[in-house]
Each structure stands twice: as C-alpha cells, then as structure tokens.
Write a protein that holds these residues in place. Structure first.
Motif, short mmCIF file in Angstrom:
data_model
loop_
_atom_site.label_atom_id
_atom_site.label_comp_id
_atom_site.label_asym_id
_atom_site.label_seq_id
_atom_site.Cartn_x
_atom_site.Cartn_y
_atom_site.Cartn_z
N TYR A 1 40.95 63.88 -21.10
CA TYR A 1 40.95 64.43 -22.41
C TYR A 1 42.21 65.12 -22.62
O TYR A 1 42.97 64.88 -23.65
N ILE B 1 31.69 58.37 -24.85
CA ILE B 1 32.77 58.66 -24.24
C ILE B 1 33.87 58.00 -24.38
O ILE B 1 34.96 58.25 -24.72
N VAL B 2 33.64 56.58 -24.49
CA VAL B 2 34.59 55.56 -24.74
C VAL B 2 35.18 55.83 -26.40
O VAL B 2 36.21 55.65 -26.54
N VAL B 3 34.23 56.08 -27.53
CA VAL B 3 34.68 56.44 -28.80
C VAL B 3 35.37 57.57 -28.76
O VAL B 3 36.57 57.59 -29.35
N THR B 4 35.41 58.64 -27.93
CA THR B 4 35.95 59.96 -28.29
C THR B 4 37.11 59.73 -27.31
O THR B 4 38.28 60.49 -27.92
N LEU B 5 37.19 59.34 -26.36
CA LEU B 5 38.44 58.99 -25.39
C LEU B 5 39.43 57.97 -26.37
O LEU B 5 40.57 58.19 -26.25
N THR B 6 38.94 57.14 -27.14
CA THR B 6 39.66 56.33 -28.07
C THR B 6 40.30 56.92 -28.98
O THR B 6 41.50 56.85 -29.43
N SER C 1 43.29 59.26 -27.75
CA SER C 1 44.58 58.29 -27.47
C SER C 1 45.18 57.90 -28.81
O SER C 1 46.57 57.53 -28.84
N VAL D 1 27.91 56.73 -22.26
CA VAL D 1 29.16 55.98 -22.20
C VAL D 1 29.78 55.49 -23.56
O VAL D 1 30.89 55.60 -23.54
N ALA D 2 29.07 55.05 -24.38
CA ALA D 2 29.67 54.75 -25.60
C ALA D 2 30.26 56.02 -26.33
O ALA D 2 31.40 55.79 -27.07
N ILE E 1 36.70 63.82 -16.61
CA ILE E 1 36.63 63.19 -17.93
C ILE E 1 37.24 64.24 -18.84
O ILE E 1 38.35 63.89 -19.54
#
Length: 551
Positions: free
Chosen positions: A186, A29-34, A37, A26-27, A182
C-alpha cells in the motif's frame, strides 16, 4: 490486565463460510489496491507528495481520512470485545479515545499546521537546536508508531483467525505476515495520497457498517437500551467463566469488574484514562494529517469532521459491546481464536449471517490495512526527513533521496511489526493501542505544548522531557504486569514485573512535564529569540508558513 488467553479446547459457533469469508476479503484487497494504484498513477519522487499528498486535500476529505486513521482495529475489535467481557470498565476506551480529540482541537491542530511542514519534529525543533531535538522526536515517533502497528497486526490476526476458524499459532502468524506484506505494498505504491483515499472510503464503510449493526441490534432485542442491558446481565449470569471468577452480573453496569479489585487496578484505571485523554494530541500519525491540508482553517475543519464521525462511532460501540455480551456471550467470545477481539465479527454473524459477517470483517480488515499504512508513512517520514536529511545530511539530501530512504524504512518497519505482532496476537488490541497513547502522551505532548505556549522553553528542557517520557514509559511497560508476572501477560511463564500498574501514564506523563520544566531552568538559553517571535506569529496567524526557517 485485559489480555485473553486462547482457549484451544473450544470451537466457536457461527464463524460463517470460510470460502465466502476469504473471497470477500480478497475482493476488498483488490479494490483498495486498485484505488491506491489509480490515485498514485506514478511513483512519488517529491517528498511533499509522498508524505502529505501535496497538501491537496480539503478539510472534509481530511476529516474523513483522520477518522479512518483513528478508528483502527482497536476501536472496533478491541472496544467491542472489552465491553462485552468487562462492561462499564471496557467503555473507558470509548470515552477516552473520543474526549482526547478536544485536546487536539483546542490546543494543537491549528498552531501545529501553521508552524510545521511534514512531521511533528518540524514544530519541536522550530525554535530549538535542530539535530538533538529532531533525533529525540524521531525516536518518539518510531516507538509510538511501532506499538500502534503491533496492535493492528494483532487485530488482523484475530479477525482472520475467527473467519477461517484458525486455532493454530503458526497459521495465525502467517495471517499477520500477509497483512504486513500488503501494508508495505500500500505505502510503496500509493504514498500518502493513495493511503488517504483508502482511509476516506474505509471511514465511511466502517461508520456505516457499525451503524447498520446498531440498528440490527435493536431490531433483534426489541426493547431498547434497558432490555439490551438486562439481556447482557442474563447472559453473564449463566457464564461459567464469569461465575468462576466471583463476579455478579450487575458488575457490568458499574466500575470495578476489571479495575476494581485492588488499589493497583484502581490506579491502573486512572492511569489508562489519563493516557487516552492526553495521548491523541501527541500521536505522530494523527498530527501528520494536519499537513495534508493547505491551510490552518482546513486543519480545524478536519478535526470538526473527525469529531463528528468518531463521536458517533464510539457511541455505537457501547451498544455493540453490550450486544455482543447479550447475543454471543462471554464463553463463546473467549473460546474463539483471538479471544475478546472476536466479539465484533461473532456479533455480526448473529445479526446477519455469514455474508454480513464477511462484509463487516472485510471492512475491519480494510481498517487495519489503512491504519498500518498511515503509521508506516509517518514512521518512515520521520526517519528520512528528521534523521537522514536534517541530522545525517545536514539538510542537503534531495527529495528523491528522502523518499528512497522512506521506502526502505517502510520495509524494515513492516518486518519488525510483523514479528512483534505475532508475539502479541492474544492481547486485547484496545489495550495495546493504549500503550502507544501512553508513550505519545509522555514523550511528545509535553514538548509540543511547551514549544507552542512557553516562550522560555529551551533545548535542554525539550530533550529532558522527551527522553524522560519515552524511556520511563518503555521501562515501566516492560516491568509491568502487562508483560510478565500474571497468567494473562504477554510472557505468561516469566515474572520480572515490579511496577504494579498496567499503564505507565500516571507516572510517566507528570514526570515528563516536570523534566521539561526542570531542564529548561537548569539548561542554557538557546539565544534564538528571533525564532521564538517568528514561531509565535506563525502559530497564531499562519503568516510565513511556506518560508524557510534560518537557524
């Protein structure tokens, strides 16, 4: 072929702490999506921004991104698993995937960048009749991308299933569905620019992670490569599965463990090698990367950087494959969810415990997400730019309309790849990707080379080559032992296989080249000699790259 049946009765040892594993995932995924964006802080309405990131990347950046695009779940999970189970025969994937870059570098990269703008079809249709050639090229792009996507989805399902020790088919199917959702996010959020930055970061993390694993292998073995091979043979000698099938431990070091029993398997070995070596230069999502740099010189630089990273990576997969065979063993690997695809994460657990396994698996998961995002952009760009704009709207569609169609296509392709990925979850992902390479080498490469280097080549030859390669490869895959006829096929309970080889390349690639030649001599000339002259000048010099083409 090399499909692995899920062993429901066995529970793998050492899958780590599921809570820790999912937290690390989860960490990531959150970092890469951030990152996606932030890079794309406003939606891409411009087609150039969405498809190619505005051609704003340097050769070094693009080389990292190409490596990130190319080093997929098949490269890490599939190859390590294949070598761990089949030894020398599995290493063919590493050799084939790497050597293929020489074809792309020497024959395709620079002229393709000079002639095209967004997609492979820009090159194929430059001096030919636009509409029929673009439709054929777009179909080839869609099928190659779809097969590649299926492999990534299957790899993601295997990876998460090992980490969470999931044996249920429906639970693994849910994992594949989440990956697809997901991936769609992206692309819709970041377009090519956001995806490229994630791929650059992922390439560094993946090569770095594999490098650390390689060092830890030799620390654990304490004897160099010779000791590693001896340990792998010892582990295979004690394996119930290998012994039952009548193999000797020494077979790990010589050809034949997987492909040597019959003439059909030996020809499958040749067919696989041909597909891997020629396939890269016809992969649409790799070729599209050459348009994200401003000049042909940067395109060449991209390939050089990619070769350095990719070559180092594939050399290390040899070590990791035999290490998985030595330290984990074939019985434990095949008993895990996902079968052979579980070898790499199980090896990471042996080398560094639960946290290290979670980190390596999270990097592999990020690999899957970045690759499927790049594939989705390529497929959507081909449909929107080549079919919707060039064919249906006669080149009159606005860039906002093209991006809107691309976004809708991403959603449709994502859903389709989820469904097919679920059906292929127990296949070795390296093998699934090899089928995409076979289609690319058959449907795309002959026409690319003829368009760039044969002045007489015409529309009839292009259509004959592309449709022969595409249809023949798809038909031969469907009627091969890979899909039906054996206990390890995609559909194990059926048998409609009449084509004896597991890879179609040995038949489809030569016939696609032949069809292009015959079609050219039998078809009418296009009478577009002025465009042939312009294409030759552009491909060799890069002069006039930004000028429109008047048909």
């Amino acid at each position: 072929m090399n499909t692995i049946i899920l062993a429901q009765e066995a529970t793998p040892e050492g899958t780590g702490n599921p809570i820790l594993n999912i937290a690390v995932f989860v960490a990531f995924i959150v970092v890469t999506l951030t990152i996606v964006s932030r890079v794309a802080n406003k939606p891409s309405k411009n087609a150039g921004d969405f498809y190619t990131g505005g051609a704003s990347f340097s050769g070094t950046q693009n080389g990292l991104a190409i490596a990130g695009d190319y080093l997929s779940a098949a490269s890490f999970l599939g190859i390590v698993g294949s070598i761990a189970i089949y030894g020398y025969d599995g290493f063919l994937y590493s050799v084939g995937f790497f050597v293929a870059w020489l074809v792309a570098l020497l024959l395709v990269a620079e002229p393709l960048r000079n002639v095209g703008k967004f997609t492979m079809a820009d090159v194929l249709s430059f001096r030919l009749k636009q509409k029929p050639v673009r439709v054929a090229a777009a179909l080839g792009t869609l099928f190659v991308s779809l097969f590649y996507l299926i492999a990534q989805m299957a790899g993601a399902g295997s990876l998460v299933s090992v980490l969470l020790n999931i044996h249920s088919f429906w639970a693994q199917a849910a994992v594949v569905a989440v990956v697809g959702i997901i991936m769609i996010a992206y692309v819709l959020i970041g377009g090519m620019k956001g995806t490229t930055y994630v791929q650059m970061i992922k390439a560094v993390l993946l090569v770095g992670g594999v490098g650390i694993m390689t060092v830890l292998v030799f620390v654990a073995i304490r004897g160099g490569m010779g000791e590693l091979l001896d340990r792998a043979m010892e582990m295979h000698a004690s394996s119930d599965r290998i012994v039952e099938e009548g193999y000797q431990p020494e077979d790990l070091l010589a050809p034949g463990l997987q492909y040597g029993a019959t003439w059909a398997k030996q020809l499958s070995f040749v067919s696989l090698g041909l597909s891997l070596v020629l396939g890269t230069a016809g992969l649409p999502h790799v070729l599209m990367r050459f348009y994200t740099v401003p000049t042909a010189k940067e395109a060449r630089k991209s390939v050089v950087w990619a070769i350095i990273l990719i070559g180092a990576f594939y050399l290390m997969t040899l070590v990791l494959g035999y290490a998985a065979g030595a330290l984990v063993g074939p019985d434990r690997i095949l008993a895990a969810p996902g079968g052979a695809n579980a070898a790499a994460p199980l090896l990471a657990f042996e080398l560094g415990g639960s946290l290290f396994m979670a980190l390596i698996s999270a990097v592999a998961f990020a690999t899957v997400l970045a690759v499927v995002a790049g594939l989705a952009i390529t497929a959507s760009a081909s449909l929107a730019h080549d079919i919707y704009n060039a064919v249906l709207r006669n080149g009159q569609a606005t860039e906002e309309e093209q991006v809107r169609v691309s976004r809708a296509t991403v959603v449709v392709i994502g859903i389709l790849s989820i469904i097919l990925g679920i059906l292929a979850m127990q296949q070795n992902v390296a093998f699934l990707v090899s089928l995409a390479f076979a289609i690319a080498a058959s449907a795309n490469l002959p026409t690319i080379l003829f368009s760039l280097y044969w002045r007489r080549f015409n529309t009839a030859g292009a259509l004959a080559s592309m449709y022969t390669g595409l249809i023949l490869s798809l038909v031969l895959i469907f009627f091969s032992p890979s899909v039906s006829g054996t206990p390890t096929s995609m559909v194990p309970g059926a048998d409609w296989a009449f084509f004896p080889l597991t890879s179609p390349g040995l038949v489809a690639i030569p016939l696609a080249f032949l069809a292009g030649i015959v079609g050219t001599f039998l078809g009418k000339p296009d009478n577009l000699d002025h465009l042939a002259d312009e294409m030759e000048v552009r491909s060799l010099t890069g002069v006039g790259v930004e000028a429109p083409v008047d048909h």
